[in-house]
Design an enzyme around this catalytic site. Sequence first.
Site, PDB file in Angstrom:
ATOM      1  N   ALA A 143       0.819  -1.203   0.000  1.00 12.11           N
ATOM      2  CA  ALA A 143       0.000   0.000   0.000  1.00 12.11           C
ATOM      3  C   ALA A 143       0.856   1.258   0.000  1.00 12.11           C
ATOM      4  O   ALA A 143       0.612   2.208  -0.755  1.00 12.11           O
ATOM      5  CB  ALA A 143      -0.918  -0.006   1.220  1.00 12.11           C
TER       6      ALA A 143
ATOM      7  N   VAL B 283      15.113  -6.994  -1.520  1.00 13.95           N
ATOM      8  CA  VAL B 283      16.328  -6.302  -1.086  1.00 13.95           C
ATOM      9  C   VAL B 283      17.056  -7.169  -0.077  1.00 13.95           C
ATOM     10  O   VAL B 283      16.452  -7.740   0.829  1.00 13.95           O
ATOM     11  CB  VAL B 283      15.985  -4.940  -0.473  1.00 13.95           C
ATOM     12  CG1 VAL B 283      17.211  -4.315   0.184  1.00 13.95           C
ATOM     13  CG2 VAL B 283      15.434  -4.014  -1.529  1.00 13.95           C
TER      14      VAL B 283
ATOM     15  N   CYS C 296      -2.428  -2.864  12.195  1.00 15.10           N
ATOM     16  CA  CYS C 296      -3.800  -2.551  12.598  1.00 15.10           C
ATOM     17  C   CYS C 296      -4.109  -3.078  13.993  1.00 15.10           C
ATOM     18  O   CYS C 296      -4.649  -4.183  14.150  1.00 15.10           O
ATOM     19  CB  CYS C 296      -4.810  -3.099  11.603  1.00 15.10           C
ATOM     20  SG  CYS C 296      -6.490  -2.516  11.948  1.00 15.10           S
TER      21      CYS C 296
ATOM     22  N   ASP D 140       4.431   0.574   7.451  1.00 13.76           N
ATOM     23  CA  ASP D 140       4.700  -0.182   8.670  1.00 13.76           C
ATOM     24  C   ASP D 140       6.176  -0.256   9.046  1.00 13.76           C
ATOM     25  O   ASP D 140       6.508  -0.482  10.210  1.00 13.76           O
ATOM     26  CB  ASP D 140       4.153  -1.605   8.521  1.00 13.76           C
ATOM     27  CG  ASP D 140       2.639  -1.638   8.398  1.00 13.76           C
ATOM     28  OD1 ASP D 140       1.999  -0.615   8.710  1.00 13.76           O
ATOM     29  OD2 ASP D 140       2.098  -2.681   7.983  1.00 13.76           O
TER      30      ASP D 140
ATOM     31  N   CYS E  97      -8.617   3.426  12.517  1.00  7.00           N
ATOM     32  CA  CYS E  97      -8.935   2.017  12.701  1.00  7.00           C
ATOM     33  C   CYS E  97     -10.450   1.867  12.749  1.00  7.00           C
ATOM     34  O   CYS E  97     -11.067   2.204  13.761  1.00  7.00           O
ATOM     35  CB  CYS E  97      -8.296   1.487  13.984  1.00  7.00           C
ATOM     36  SG  CYS E  97      -8.471  -0.292  14.169  1.00  7.00           S
TER      37      CYS E  97
END
Length: 573
Positions: free
Chosen positions: A177, A242, A325, A462, A505
């Site tokens: 995302a 990577v 989340c 994240d 959330c």
Amino acid sequence: MQVRTLTPQLAVAPQISVDDVAALAAQGYRTLICNRPDGETDDQPPHGEIAAAATAAGMTLHYLPVAGGNFDDATIEKYAEVLKGTAEPVLAYCRSGTRSAMLWALGQAGQQPAEQILATAQQAGYDLSACAPRLAAAAPVVQAAPDAGKPASVPGAEKPARIAAQRYQIVVVGAGAAGISVAASLLKRDASLNIAIVDPAIVNYYQPGWTMVGGGIFTPEQTKRPMAQLIPNGVQWVQTAVASFEPEQNQITLEDGRVLGYDQLIVCPGLKIKWDAIPGVAETLGRNGVTSNYRYDLAPYTWQLVQQTKSGTALFTQPPMPIKCPGAPQKAAYLSCDHWLRSGVLASIKPQFHNAGAALFGVTEYVPALMDYVQKYGIDLQLGSNLVKVDGDNRIATFARKDADGNDITTDIQFDMLHVVPPQGAPDCLVGSPIANAGGFVDVDQHTLQHVRYPNIHSLGDASGAPNSKTAAAARKQAPIVANNVLVALGRQSRKARYDGYGACPLTVERGKVVLAEFIYGGKVAPTLPTWLVDGLHATRAAWQLKAHVMPALYWHGMLKGREIMVSPKLEG
């Protein structure tokens, strides 16, 4: 399943599934080698699941993971020992098969010419030319030391410096995302930019939808799209992972040995799911009543269990932070209980929610609305209780907590259904790297999302070390901010944008109602919409419409396309 033969004894393959194991056994394979660390992607089966299937099929699995491109001496030697220790066919696998082929090649270094090793790998479809200098310089895997009687060092003890084979203005690590959104936002501002996205995944997932799959509301197929359809036009997609970061040289090394150079680097590879961190979980996921909405292929099993459960004990867990989340673990509990209530069986079920944290939710203003549903469903809320072990065959979950005197105590609970949320952390390629903080996350300024030591590196999503909640909504807000600030670093914009820590959330408390939690740094409530439309402090049907209908469309057709709906960055000055 695409199996490629390297030698008469050894074949390599991309990630295999549990269903592939029986077919491999029928083909004569008796040994499997897993070279992929658990938790690299959200749809990846843990090696424990494969190992259980292998044992049932009369096979043996060896777990020799290679993380972050670290082909260390010990792993190379163990890999070679496994091959020497069996005369029967061996299949090694990782994400693409490249690491498995590389381990074989490094084990052969010094035993046959580098050109021959590379040619054998090439015939199997693996281009390992990037490691040619290492192969040529390497000593044999095991070589008797005349004076000490000990093996000499294994190949790769020293890596020669390399020059980037390709260079881009901007390299984005990660095509989730955050990565696709920031690339799209950059191109929206300047279509002439030369951008590469590095990610081996062939599917992009709308992960917030997996809780809805587990609640019988979405189908799994609604939550995924082919990656090729989502990479922005004009962006070069480098389909590998990577291995390491070399910020002093403005370059990264890829899993296949190639080196990419950059003027600006954006790091957003997401989180690592640590399935193996809780003993017994990996071996029993998808059976024995153990499931998790944190994996694409398991969310349907959650819904299956919810429908099948008519009585008994249902456990829902949440590990210590950080996790993706933070509201998702309790959403699973609420949606399950809502179905049981509607089906008339909730009175026969004992739901428990075990949260390793000290509070039900991190922003206190939303707790009363959530507690209303905890009480409505009769959920036994256990705070400070952390899942530490699972015995799937006997359906026993072990939890650890501290008593009033601070002593560690454990409790075994028999269950009929167990929804596990595994511990999570920074990806292996980041942990211990020059760009990471002590926790393994990218060390950025929490407002500009620019690295604190390397001004041409930014991070979002994240993997960022900013102290915000790790949600898709946060990445949606961060993407245009990072896009703007990268252009400032390139000298194409003059005013930086600042991130306020926004996260959201949508806590699905029942089918048809959601508590829409929105907040910024400091746990301050920060609603986007007027309270007459969506009162975030209460469960509303309007918030459900956003969760079920608006947000998925906003993800696929807005966020990933660079359409900055209600998230345009505010500039300094």
